[in-house]
Design a protein around this motif. Structure first.
Motif, PDB file in Angstrom:
ATOM      1  N   LEU A  81      33.630-100.454 -35.705  1.00  0.00           N
ATOM      2  CA  LEU A  81      32.814-101.329 -34.858  1.00  0.00           C
ATOM      3  C   LEU A  81      31.419-100.729 -34.658  1.00  0.00           C
ATOM      4  N   TYR A  82      31.348 -99.411 -34.485  1.00  0.00           N
ATOM      5  CA  TYR A  82      30.042 -98.748 -34.393  1.00  0.00           C
ATOM      6  C   TYR A  82      29.270 -98.911 -35.703  1.00  0.00           C
ATOM      7  N   LEU A  83      29.981 -98.804 -36.817  1.00  0.00           N
ATOM      8  CA  LEU A  83      29.359 -99.004 -38.122  1.00  0.00           C
ATOM      9  C   LEU A  83      28.732-100.391 -38.214  1.00  0.00           C
ATOM     10  N   MET A  84      29.501-101.423 -37.843  1.00  0.00           N
ATOM     11  CA  MET A  84      28.989-102.796 -37.888  1.00  0.00           C
ATOM     12  C   MET A  84      27.821-102.965 -36.914  1.00  0.00           C
ATOM     13  N   ALA A  85      27.913-102.355 -35.740  1.00  0.00           N
ATOM     14  CA  ALA A  85      26.831-102.461 -34.754  1.00  0.00           C
ATOM     15  C   ALA A  85      25.529-101.884 -35.323  1.00  0.00           C
ATOM     16  N   ASN A  86      25.633-100.810 -36.120  1.00  0.00           N
ATOM     17  CA  ASN A  86      24.436-100.235 -36.745  1.00  0.00           C
ATOM     18  C   ASN A  86      23.817-101.196 -37.751  1.00  0.00           C
ATOM     19  N   TYR A  87      24.633-101.870 -38.529  1.00  0.00           N
ATOM     20  CA  TYR A  87      24.091-102.859 -39.468  1.00  0.00           C
ATOM     21  C   TYR A  87      23.323-103.939 -38.721  1.00  0.00           C
ATOM     22  N   TYR A  88      23.868-104.385 -37.588  1.00  0.00           N
ATOM     23  CA  TYR A  88      23.217-105.428 -36.804  1.00  0.00           C
ATOM     24  C   TYR A  88      21.957-104.906 -36.114  1.00  0.00           C
ATOM     25  N   ALA A  89      22.059-103.757 -35.454  1.00  0.00           N
ATOM     26  CA  ALA A  89      20.937-103.229 -34.676  1.00  0.00           C
ATOM     27  C   ALA A  89      19.743-102.859 -35.562  1.00  0.00           C
ATOM     28  N   ILE A  90      20.024-102.365 -36.760  1.00  0.00           N
ATOM     29  CA  ILE A  90      18.951-101.946 -37.652  1.00  0.00           C
ATOM     30  C   ILE A  90      18.566-103.086 -38.614  1.00  0.00           C
ATOM     31  N   HIS A  91      19.288-104.191 -38.550  1.00  0.00           N
ATOM     32  CA  HIS A  91      19.031-105.366 -39.402  1.00  0.00           C
ATOM     33  C   HIS A  91      19.095-105.014 -40.887  1.00  0.00           C
ATOM     34  N   LEU A  92      20.199-104.381 -41.275  1.00  0.00           N
ATOM     35  CA  LEU A  92      20.379-103.984 -42.667  1.00  0.00           C
ATOM     36  C   LEU A  92      21.189-105.018 -43.437  1.00  0.00           C
ATOM     37  N   THR A  93      20.957-105.070 -44.718  1.00  0.00           N
ATOM     38  CA  THR A  93      21.751-105.893 -45.625  1.00  0.00           C
ATOM     39  C   THR A  93      22.916-105.047 -46.120  1.00  0.00           C
ATOM     40  N   TYR A  94      24.087-105.650 -46.246  1.00  0.00           N
ATOM     41  CA  TYR A  94      25.248-104.913 -46.748  1.00  0.00           C
ATOM     42  C   TYR A  94      25.035-104.516 -48.206  1.00  0.00           C
ATOM     43  N   PRO A  95      25.395-103.278 -48.564  1.00  0.00           N
ATOM     44  CA  PRO A  95      25.318-102.900 -49.977  1.00  0.00           C
ATOM     45  C   PRO A  95      26.391-103.658 -50.764  1.00  0.00           C
ATOM     46  N   LYS A  96      26.112-103.930 -52.020  1.00  0.00           N
ATOM     47  CA  LYS A  96      27.021-104.730 -52.842  1.00  0.00           C
ATOM     48  C   LYS A  96      28.431-104.157 -52.889  1.00  0.00           C
ATOM     49  N   CYS A  97      28.548-102.823 -52.892  1.00  0.00           N
ATOM     50  CA  CYS A  97      29.862-102.203 -53.056  1.00  0.00           C
ATOM     51  C   CYS A  97      30.821-102.485 -51.896  1.00  0.00           C
ATOM     52  N   VAL A  98      30.296-102.852 -50.730  1.00  0.00           N
ATOM     53  CA  VAL A  98      31.161-103.150 -49.582  1.00  0.00           C
ATOM     54  C   VAL A  98      30.808-104.473 -48.902  1.00  0.00           C
ATOM     55  N   ALA A  99      29.974-105.266 -49.544  1.00  0.00           N
ATOM     56  CA  ALA A  99      29.490-106.501 -48.923  1.00  0.00           C
ATOM     57  C   ALA A  99      30.620-107.468 -48.577  1.00  0.00           C
ATOM     58  N   THR A 100      31.582-107.627 -49.470  1.00  0.00           N
ATOM     59  CA  THR A 100      32.666-108.578 -49.206  1.00  0.00           C
ATOM     60  C   THR A 100      33.497-108.123 -48.012  1.00  0.00           C
ATOM     61  N   LEU A 101      33.867-106.851 -47.976  1.00  0.00           N
ATOM     62  CA  LEU A 101      34.661-106.325 -46.858  1.00  0.00           C
ATOM     63  C   LEU A 101      33.914-106.482 -45.535  1.00  0.00           C
ATOM     64  N   LEU A 102      32.648-106.076 -45.504  1.00  0.00           N
ATOM     65  CA  LEU A 102      31.882-106.169 -44.260  1.00  0.00           C
ATOM     66  C   LEU A 102      31.629-107.622 -43.867  1.00  0.00           C
ATOM     67  N   SER A 103      31.488-108.505 -44.833  1.00  0.00           N
ATOM     68  CA  SER A 103      31.322-109.927 -44.533  1.00  0.00           C
ATOM     69  C   SER A 103      32.591-110.513 -43.920  1.00  0.00           C
ATOM     70  N   VAL A 104      33.749-110.092 -44.413  1.00  0.00           N
ATOM     71  CA  VAL A 104      35.019-110.559 -43.829  1.00  0.00           C
ATOM     72  C   VAL A 104      35.147-110.047 -42.396  1.00  0.00           C
ATOM     73  N   ILE A 105      34.799-108.787 -42.158  1.00  0.00           N
ATOM     74  CA  ILE A 105      34.827-108.254 -40.791  1.00  0.00           C
ATOM     75  C   ILE A 105      33.844-109.028 -39.921  1.00  0.00           C
ATOM     76  N   GLN A 106      32.677-109.320 -40.458  1.00  0.00           N
ATOM     77  CA  GLN A 106      31.658-110.069 -39.711  1.00  0.00           C
ATOM     78  C   GLN A 106      32.189-111.428 -39.252  1.00  0.00           C
ATOM     79  N   THR A 107      32.856-112.143 -40.144  1.00  0.00           N
ATOM     80  CA  THR A 107      33.299-113.499 -39.795  1.00  0.00           C
ATOM     81  C   THR A 107      34.635-113.518 -39.067  1.00  0.00           C
TER      82      THR A 107
END
Length: 138
Positions: A81-107
């Motif tokens: 959850l802290y990892l995801m919060a960093n992506y949001y707070a820093i406004h980062l794009t998910y790297p391709k290697c984990v984009a699908t996993l992080l997108s599923v967590i996001q939704t």
């Protein structure tokens, strides 16, 4: 975490508690494993995005090759959850290697909508598989 709540669901004062409950349920079905030697991994890591490394005793949240926060191994679910919060707070794009996993967590865990342009075939397949897994009789 409050910044994540503000970005995703600012009017829900129970968002973080609900998020942790959804995350706990999600983690009952999915296991994440990291590198056994976090320091060695960080030194050779080519990406500068946030990462959570899980070892036998603890978890290390890092951005690029810089350690940011250490958690106990039993707090690994909170670490993501802290990892995801960093992506949001820093406004980062998910790297391709984990984009699908992080997108599923996001939704599915954060309950944040995904942009139409990010609905990749791999995300669509992953979410269909996830929904079939959660609702096997449908």
């Amino acid at each position: 975490m409050e910044e994540l709540r503000r970005i995703v669901d600012k009017n829900n004062s129970n968002y973080i508690a609900e998020l942790k409950e959804r995350w706990h349920d999600f983690c009952q079905k999915v296991l994440f494993y990291g590198d056994k030697d976090p320091n060695a991994y960080l030194k050779k890591r080519p990406l500068s995005c946030p990462v959570l490394l899980v070892s036998e005793s603890n978890c290390l949240l890092a951005i690029g090759d810089e350690p940011i926060h250490t958690l106990l191994r039993c707090e690994a679910v909170d670490g993501v959850l802290y990892l995801m919060a960093n992506y949001y707070a820093i406004h980062l794009t998910y790297p391709k290697c984990v984009a699908t996993l992080l997108s599923v967590i996001q939704t599915e865990v954060l309950l944040d909508k995904i942009h139409e342009g990010d609905l990749t075939p791999s995300y669509k397949k992953a979410i269909a598989d996830w929904k079939a897994f959660n609702n096997p009789r449908q």
